[in-house]
Design a protein around this motif. Structure first.
Motif, PDB file in Angstrom:
ATOM      1  N   ALA A 274       0.724  -1.150   0.229  1.00 13.72           N
ATOM      2  CA  ALA A 274      -0.034  -0.108   0.022  1.00 13.72           C
ATOM      3  C   ALA A 274       0.708   1.311   0.188  1.00 13.72           C
ATOM      4  CB  ALA A 274      -1.006   0.003   1.154  1.00 13.72           C
ATOM      5  N   GLY A 275       2.239   1.189   0.187  1.00 15.05           N
ATOM      6  CA  GLY A 275       2.942   2.121   0.071  1.00 15.05           C
ATOM      7  C   GLY A 275       2.959   3.054   1.358  1.00 15.05           C
ATOM      8  N   VAL A 276       2.590   2.639   2.498  1.00 19.14           N
ATOM      9  CA  VAL A 276       2.627   3.077   3.866  1.00 19.14           C
ATOM     10  C   VAL A 276       3.898   2.897   4.596  1.00 19.14           C
ATOM     11  CG1 VAL A 276       1.587   3.198   5.958  1.00 19.14           C
ATOM     12  CG2 VAL A 276       0.129   2.859   3.782  1.00 19.14           C
ATOM     13  N   ARG A 277       4.577   3.832   5.204  1.00 13.27           N
ATOM     14  CA  ARG A 277       5.710   3.596   5.911  1.00 13.27           C
ATOM     15  C   ARG A 277       5.203   3.424   7.443  1.00 13.27           C
ATOM     16  NH1 ARG A 277       8.874   8.667   5.853  1.00 13.27           N
ATOM     17  NH2 ARG A 277      10.401   7.494   7.382  1.00 13.27           N
ATOM     18  N   LEU A 278       5.865   2.362   7.968  1.00 13.13           N
ATOM     19  CA  LEU A 278       5.376   2.163   9.514  1.00 13.13           C
ATOM     20  C   LEU A 278       6.602   2.439  10.336  1.00 13.13           C
ATOM     21  CD1 LEU A 278       4.177  -1.641   9.059  1.00 13.13           C
ATOM     22  CD2 LEU A 278       2.969   0.547   8.971  1.00 13.13           C
ATOM     23  N   TRP A 279       6.164   3.111  11.510  1.00  6.09           N
ATOM     24  CA  TRP A 279       6.994   3.389  12.765  1.00  6.09           C
ATOM     25  C   TRP A 279       6.998   2.402  13.646  1.00  6.09           C
ATOM     26  CZ3 TRP A 279       7.265   9.366  13.309  1.00  6.09           C
ATOM     27  CH2 TRP A 279       7.884  10.138  12.245  1.00  6.09           C
ATOM     28  N   GLU A 280       5.916   1.402  13.647  1.00 10.03           N
ATOM     29  CA  GLU A 280       5.946   0.356  14.759  1.00 10.03           C
ATOM     30  C   GLU A 280       5.187  -0.711  14.271  1.00 10.03           C
ATOM     31  OE1 GLU A 280       4.063   1.616  18.638  1.00 10.03           O
ATOM     32  OE2 GLU A 280       3.807  -0.588  19.093  1.00 10.03           O
ATOM     33  N   LEU A 281       5.630  -1.870  14.489  1.00 15.24           N
ATOM     34  CA  LEU A 281       4.801  -3.246  14.124  1.00 15.24           C
ATOM     35  C   LEU A 281       5.266  -4.067  15.213  1.00 15.24           C
ATOM     36  CD1 LEU A 281       3.140  -5.131  12.593  1.00 15.24           C
ATOM     37  CD2 LEU A 281       4.908  -5.224  10.930  1.00 15.24           C
ATOM     38  N   SER A 282       4.526  -4.126  16.224  1.00 13.55           N
ATOM     39  CA  SER A 282       5.006  -4.886  17.413  1.00 13.55           C
ATOM     40  C   SER A 282       3.951  -6.053  17.956  1.00 13.55           C
ATOM     41  CB  SER A 282       5.328  -4.233  18.633  1.00 13.55           C
ATOM     42  OG  SER A 282       4.244  -3.372  18.825  1.00 13.55           O
ATOM     43  N   PRO A 283       4.371  -7.356  18.178  1.00  9.67           N
ATOM     44  CA  PRO A 283       3.398  -8.276  18.680  1.00  9.67           C
ATOM     45  C   PRO A 283       3.088  -8.025  20.102  1.00  9.67           C
ATOM     46  CG  PRO A 283       5.670  -9.226  18.617  1.00  9.67           C
ATOM     47  CD  PRO A 283       5.727  -7.685  18.242  1.00  9.67           C
ATOM     48  N   HIS A 284       1.903  -8.537  20.473  1.00  8.29           N
ATOM     49  CA  HIS A 284       1.343  -8.138  21.963  1.00  8.29           C
ATOM     50  C   HIS A 284       0.996  -9.481  22.507  1.00  8.29           C
ATOM     51  CE1 HIS A 284       2.133  -3.923  22.785  1.00  8.29           C
ATOM     52  NE2 HIS A 284       2.274  -4.189  21.353  1.00  8.29           N
ATOM     53  N   ARG A 285       1.544 -10.058  23.191  1.00  4.22           N
ATOM     54  CA  ARG A 285       0.831 -11.482  23.910  1.00  4.22           C
ATOM     55  C   ARG A 285       0.301 -11.229  25.273  1.00  4.22           C
ATOM     56  NH1 ARG A 285       0.552 -15.554  21.006  1.00  4.22           N
ATOM     57  NH2 ARG A 285       2.381 -16.077  19.519  1.00  4.22           N
ATOM     58  N   ALA A 286      -0.724 -11.926  25.490  1.00  3.94           N
ATOM     59  CA  ALA A 286      -1.447 -11.886  26.854  1.00  3.94           C
ATOM     60  C   ALA A 286      -0.471 -12.729  27.806  1.00  3.94           C
ATOM     61  CB  ALA A 286      -2.760 -12.480  26.806  1.00  3.94           C
ATOM     62  N   SER A 287      -0.602 -12.523  29.130  1.00  6.17           N
ATOM     63  CA  SER A 287       0.018 -13.124  30.231  1.00  6.17           C
ATOM     64  C   SER A 287      -0.930 -14.116  30.540  1.00  6.17           C
ATOM     65  CB  SER A 287       0.241 -11.875  31.194  1.00  6.17           C
ATOM     66  OG  SER A 287      -0.803 -11.501  31.996  1.00  6.17           O
ATOM     67  N   LEU A 288      -0.256 -15.098  31.408  1.00  5.68           N
ATOM     68  CA  LEU A 288      -0.967 -16.205  32.123  1.00  5.68           C
ATOM     69  C   LEU A 288      -1.786 -15.508  32.908  1.00  5.68           C
ATOM     70  CD1 LEU A 288      -1.735 -19.112  32.744  1.00  5.68           C
ATOM     71  CD2 LEU A 288       0.111 -18.896  34.684  1.00  5.68           C
ATOM     72  N   GLU A 289      -1.713 -14.345  33.757  1.00  4.81           N
ATOM     73  CA  GLU A 289      -2.582 -13.592  34.792  1.00  4.81           C
ATOM     74  C   GLU A 289      -3.767 -13.161  33.945  1.00  4.81           C
ATOM     75  OE1 GLU A 289      -1.069 -10.336  36.571  1.00  4.81           O
ATOM     76  OE2 GLU A 289      -2.069 -10.881  38.605  1.00  4.81           O
ATOM     77  N   GLU A 290      -3.688 -12.518  32.603  1.00  8.76           N
ATOM     78  CA  GLU A 290      -4.775 -12.225  32.093  1.00  8.76           C
ATOM     79  C   GLU A 290      -5.612 -13.331  31.611  1.00  8.76           C
ATOM     80  OE1 GLU A 290      -3.715  -9.447  28.719  1.00  8.76           O
ATOM     81  OE2 GLU A 290      -5.893  -9.906  27.944  1.00  8.76           O
ATOM     82  N   ALA A 291      -4.979 -14.270  31.103  1.00  9.60           N
ATOM     83  CA  ALA A 291      -5.903 -15.333  30.567  1.00  9.60           C
ATOM     84  C   ALA A 291      -6.703 -16.111  31.805  1.00  9.60           C
ATOM     85  CB  ALA A 291      -4.832 -16.350  29.854  1.00  9.60           C
ATOM     86  N   TYR A 292      -6.015 -16.297  32.823  1.00  9.74           N
ATOM     87  CA  TYR A 292      -6.389 -16.729  33.904  1.00  9.74           C
ATOM     88  C   TYR A 292      -7.663 -15.971  34.321  1.00  9.74           C
ATOM     89  CZ  TYR A 292      -7.031 -17.989  38.969  1.00  9.74           C
ATOM     90  OH  TYR A 292      -7.523 -18.406  39.961  1.00  9.74           O
TER      91      TYR A 292
END
Ligand code: ATP
Length: 378
Positions: A274-292
């Motif tokens: 799409a010709g778009v420049r990115l300044w951030e591309l980051s994965p976010h994983r949930a913690s066990l505490e959040e899942a629990y």
């Protein structure tokens, strides 16, 4: 191995443990999780023959605890670190148990060294700190060099060094091929210690699976994408491209995009196309505490009016970008659907996940009731 089949315990009208069936296998640290009053201690007491099941049964290596010859040699347990005669010295306490079980005296000094209590061996236990009591309880569990070990909240009262020590000890015991079953309310610690989890709520089985699998099933990760500030239309262009490719896109308050349903490399490729420049591309994983917290939220019996969990099901704070609104109108129910959106990062608000309809059925996050896929966790 510990095996429970249809294990049930009622105290009068109260059903503390309800039709629990599970196996705790050797070679793993299995975490036993559940809110206060969910039946963990009662289950452990039944495993150890201290409470009699109302129905069902539980065995250790194929036999009920009470039928194990010289049980101390097969099973070690820490249930209540305070259950020690305060007038006794630590070494005397261990020696009396060793003598009852035909365990040689030198093993007493061995376990005192393992738990780091050599210097306190001749102190009376009534002067022990909480952490010293826990160490003595763990020494007692290890005394018979058993193949099966149960620990109820073993890190209670331990300092960070002690917690690390318990974590390494549990993992070492499992790596030696022993069965290690451990309950704890410290989720961050469980995430590091246990490779398998059994989760209960109100006495019923909620989950029985690997720790990573549990986190993946009960929380959805997402990608955070920020386009270059120098390109004011970039986020709009990218949002449309991601939505067209099947991604779910929400807008974070700071202008970044939160994307579910697309892998990070795919997002990167779509931005490039799409010709778009990115300044951030980051994965976010949930913690066990959040899942629990999400899985057990509706099985919690005792909740403060100031419950920190409240922030996990506050109204969704994110806005739907314009290109998503039409789709949302067409698909969103009048009453917001639980589990509809990807969860926020811990502490940032969000919606609860669907609870299982029956014991053992997994709580899972769904989008328009589509089954959860591994891709959704990215
Ligand atoms: N001897 C008993 N008589 C009556 N009720 C009991 C008895 N023991 C436990 N219960 C009840 O059974 C339920 C489960 O208790 P249990 O102690 O097993 O939970 P738990 O998961 O270990 O809780 P916690 O995390 O707070 O230690 C609770 O409602 C408790 O009040």
């Amino acid at each position: 191995m510990i095996e429970a089949v249809g294990l049930t315990k009622r105290f009068g009208a109260k059903t503390a443990v309800d039709q629990l069936s599970f196996q705790v296998k050797p070679g793993h640290v299995t975490g036993f999780l559940g809110p206060n009053g969910s039946g963990k201690s009662t289950t452990m007491r039944m495993i150890l023959g201290l409470d009699r099941p109302t129905s069902g049964h539980v065995t250790i290596n194929g036999r009920p605890f009470r039928e194990l010859p010289n049980a101390q040699r097969h099973v070690g347990a820490l249930l209540d670190a305070k259950a020690v005669h305060g007038g006794r010295r630590a070494r005397t306490h261990l020696l009396s148990i060793a003598q009852l079980s035909g365990i040689p005296e030198k093993r007493v000094d061995e376990v005192l060294a393992v738990v780091g209590l050599q210097d306190a061996a001749r102190q009376r236990t009534k002067g022990f700190s909480l952490g010293m009591g826990q160490r003595l309880g763990i020494a007692t569990a290890l005394l018979g060099d058993p193949q099966v070990l149960l620990f109820d909240e073993p890190v209670n009262g331990l300092d960070p060094e002690g917690i690390l020590w318990v974590r390494n000890l549990m993992r070492r015991l499992a790596s030696e091929g022993r069965t290690v079953f451990v309950s704890s309310h410290l989720m961050s610690e469980m995430a590091l210690t246990a490779d398998h989890l059994i989760v209960i709520g109100r006495g019923r089985l909620l989950a029985d699976m690997g720790t990573q699998e549990f986190i993946a099933h009960n929380s959805a990760g997402f990608a955070r994408v920020r386009t270059a500030d120098t390109d004011p239309d970039g986020w709009d262009t990218l949002g449309k491209a991601l939505t067209k490719a099947g991604g779910r896109v929400l807008q974070e308050p700071d202008g970044a995009l939160r994307v579910t349903g697309l892998e990070l490399p795919r997002i990167s490729d779509l931005a490039h196309e799409a010709g778009v420049r990115l300044w951030e591309l980051s994965p976010h994983r949930a913690s066990l505490e959040e899942a629990y917290m999400r899985m057990t939220q509706s099985t919690v019996e005792y909740t403060s009016t100031d419950d920190p969990r409240a922030e996990l099901w506050e109204p969704e704070p994110l806005s739907l970008p314009a290109w998503e609104e039409d789709e949302a109108e067409a698909t969103a129910p009048e009453v917001p659907q639980t589990g509809f959106f990807a969860p926020p990062p811990p502490g940032a608000g969000g919606r609860p996940f669907l609870m299982p309809g029956k014991p053992g059925e997994l709580a899972s996050t769904t989008r328009n009731t589509t089954p959860h896929t591994p891709e959704d966790t990215r």
